[in-house]
Scaffold this active site. Structure first.
Site, PDB file in Angstrom:
ATOM      1  N   ASP A 155    -134.229 -17.652  64.093  1.00 23.04           N
ATOM      2  CA  ASP A 155    -133.137 -18.437  63.518  1.00 23.04           C
ATOM      3  C   ASP A 155    -133.486 -18.841  62.093  1.00 23.04           C
ATOM      4  O   ASP A 155    -134.519 -19.452  61.840  1.00 23.04           O
ATOM      5  CB  ASP A 155    -132.910 -19.694  64.365  1.00 23.04           C
ATOM      6  CG  ASP A 155    -131.771 -20.546  63.842  1.00 23.04           C
ATOM      7  OD1 ASP A 155    -130.626 -20.333  64.284  1.00 23.04           O
ATOM      8  OD2 ASP A 155    -132.022 -21.423  62.984  1.00 23.04           O
ATOM      9  N   TYR A 185    -132.319 -22.681  54.119  1.00 18.27           N
ATOM     10  CA  TYR A 185    -133.727 -22.882  54.473  1.00 18.27           C
ATOM     11  C   TYR A 185    -134.675 -22.201  53.494  1.00 18.27           C
ATOM     12  O   TYR A 185    -135.849 -22.566  53.410  1.00 18.27           O
ATOM     13  CB  TYR A 185    -134.048 -22.329  55.869  1.00 18.27           C
ATOM     14  CG  TYR A 185    -133.302 -22.927  57.027  1.00 18.27           C
ATOM     15  CD1 TYR A 185    -132.603 -24.132  56.913  1.00 18.27           C
ATOM     16  CD2 TYR A 185    -133.294 -22.293  58.269  1.00 18.27           C
ATOM     17  CE1 TYR A 185    -131.912 -24.656  57.995  1.00 18.27           C
ATOM     18  CE2 TYR A 185    -132.615 -22.819  59.356  1.00 18.27           C
ATOM     19  CZ  TYR A 185    -131.917 -23.994  59.209  1.00 18.27           C
ATOM     20  OH  TYR A 185    -131.243 -24.505  60.283  1.00 18.27           O
ATOM     21  N   LYS A 234    -126.947 -18.521  58.672  1.00 18.71           N
ATOM     22  CA  LYS A 234    -125.846 -19.479  58.620  1.00 18.71           C
ATOM     23  C   LYS A 234    -125.211 -19.560  57.228  1.00 18.71           C
ATOM     24  O   LYS A 234    -125.882 -19.363  56.210  1.00 18.71           O
ATOM     25  CB  LYS A 234    -126.353 -20.883  59.018  1.00 18.71           C
ATOM     26  CG  LYS A 234    -127.095 -20.908  60.348  1.00 18.71           C
ATOM     27  CD  LYS A 234    -127.581 -22.298  60.713  1.00 18.71           C
ATOM     28  CE  LYS A 234    -128.500 -22.260  61.910  1.00 18.71           C
ATOM     29  NZ  LYS A 234    -129.869 -21.858  61.589  1.00 18.71           N
ATOM     30  N   HIS A 278    -122.623 -23.498  59.134  1.00 16.70           N
ATOM     31  CA  HIS A 278    -123.750 -24.417  59.288  1.00 16.70           C
ATOM     32  C   HIS A 278    -123.309 -25.846  59.621  1.00 16.70           C
ATOM     33  O   HIS A 278    -123.890 -26.505  60.484  1.00 16.70           O
ATOM     34  CB  HIS A 278    -124.594 -24.409  58.003  1.00 16.70           C
ATOM     35  CG  HIS A 278    -126.021 -24.765  58.225  1.00 16.70           C
ATOM     36  ND1 HIS A 278    -127.054 -24.248  57.473  1.00 16.70           N
ATOM     37  CD2 HIS A 278    -126.620 -25.586  59.119  1.00 16.70           C
ATOM     38  CE1 HIS A 278    -128.207 -24.732  57.898  1.00 16.70           C
ATOM     39  NE2 HIS A 278    -127.961 -25.561  58.893  1.00 16.70           N
TER      40      HIS A 278
END
Length: 336
Positions: free
Chosen positions: A58, A63, A93, A126
């Site tokens: 994931d 990120y 996402k 998200h």
């Protein structure tokens, strides 16, 4: 060396996504590191996770770990740890600043470029809001939050699936009401809703709603996300969980993950520490008793990830209760 030669005793249970028929490991490996780590540290942790048997990863555009994940997979194939990318289930996402109909497809193409892939298995919205385009930072600037146009964004998500750039589409951090808004207009319904899930926030109402509508609930922060901006140590320090762990000869983390599995919920767990990675996988050959499950089920419930970053008096969402459409827990307390 093929994947059958990998020295691992871990056989992680799988779930089939209703909407696409894909198989997905119920224990996903998370890559949202806080404080941030170097790309090399992230890459090595992902490689180790593949060696241990993880096949579900994931990530997210925000990120900053899409690129290390892609590089780790290329290396894993070259080392013979896996035969091909098709053995893996990859989620990424859509960040809020790209949550506009015309920006969805361009962001997914950038994510695929970062990942060095032709497709992802799951592409999620998200958060259920939009931010000023061009901003990629967290915490966000509250004055730049605006309501998301679910219609145009979801239509663009559906286009991504039709084009084969993602096998499935879904949402993250959606309440029952917001999920209902998507379901009402969707031609392709969301396969997944990824949300906070742990013994202190068991999402009972949302789980029932998702199950009734063929949406798989996947949990993040199953251990409370201690040490992050959005988490706390309240799960790992819970006295009931500590007592159960001591009686079982297990860690609190193992109790939390085993409980999630026995509840039928998939979870995303993040650890870049090799010993903790192994411990997180050592949950498959023992069970919790009915009494232990009841004690966990009776724990007071409140959100840990409150969404306060998106709430302001003069903003789109004025209170935490409004942001979650009232789904905050009977014992909710705002973190100051």
């Amino acid at each position: 060396m093929d994947s059958s030669c990998v020295a691992t005793s871990f056989r992680i249970p799988e779930q089939v996504l209703t909407s696409s028929g894909q198989r997905m490991q119920l224990l996903g490996f998370g890559t949202a590191a806080y404080p941030l780590v170097t790309p090399q540290v992230a890459k090595q942790a992902i490689l180790q996770a593949i060696k241990l048997g993880h096949r579900h990863f994931d990530t997210a555009y925000i990120y900053g770990t899409e690129q290390p994940l892609g590089e780790a997979i290329v290396e894993a194939i070259s080392l013979g740890l896996i035969i091909s990318r098709d053995e893996l289930f990859i989620t990424t996402k859509l960040w809020c600043s790209n949550a506009y109909g015309e920006l969805v497809l361009p962001q997914l193409r950038r994510s695929l470029q970062n990942l060095k892939m032709e497709y992802v298995d799951l592409f999620l919205i998200h958060w259920p809001l939009s931010l000023k385009p061009g901003r990629y930072e967290f915490p966000v600037r509250k004055v730049e939050i605006s309501p998301m146009d679910f219609g145009s964004v979801w239509a663009a998500m559906e286009d991504c699936q039709r084009l084969g750039l993602t096998k499935s589409i879904g949402v993250s951090n959606f309440s029952c009401k917001k999920l209902a808004d998507i379901l009402a207009l969707a031609k392709i319904p969301p396969a997944v809703n990824q949300v906070e899930f742990n013994p202190l926030w068991n999402q009972k109402k949302l789980r029932e709603y998702c199950k009734a509508n063929g949406v798989l609930l996947i949990g993040y922060s199953p251990l409370g996300a201690s040490g992050t901006l959005w988490g706390s140590s309240r799960v790992l320090e819970n006295e009931v969980l500590k007592e159960i762990a001591k009686a079982k000869g297990k860690t609190v983390a193992q109790i939390c993950l085993k409980w999630a599995f026995e509840e039928g919920v998939g979870v995303i767990v993040k650890s870049f520490n090799v010993e903790r990675m192994k411990q997180n996988l050592e949950i498959l050959d023992w069970s919790l008793s009915e009494e232990e499950r009841k004690r966990i089920g009776d724990l007071p419930q409140s959100r840990g990830c409150t969404g306060e970053s998106f709430v302001s008096e003069n903003g789109t969402f004025k209170t935490i209760e409004e942001f979650w459409d009232g789904e905050v827990g009977l014992h909710f307390h705002s973190k100051k």
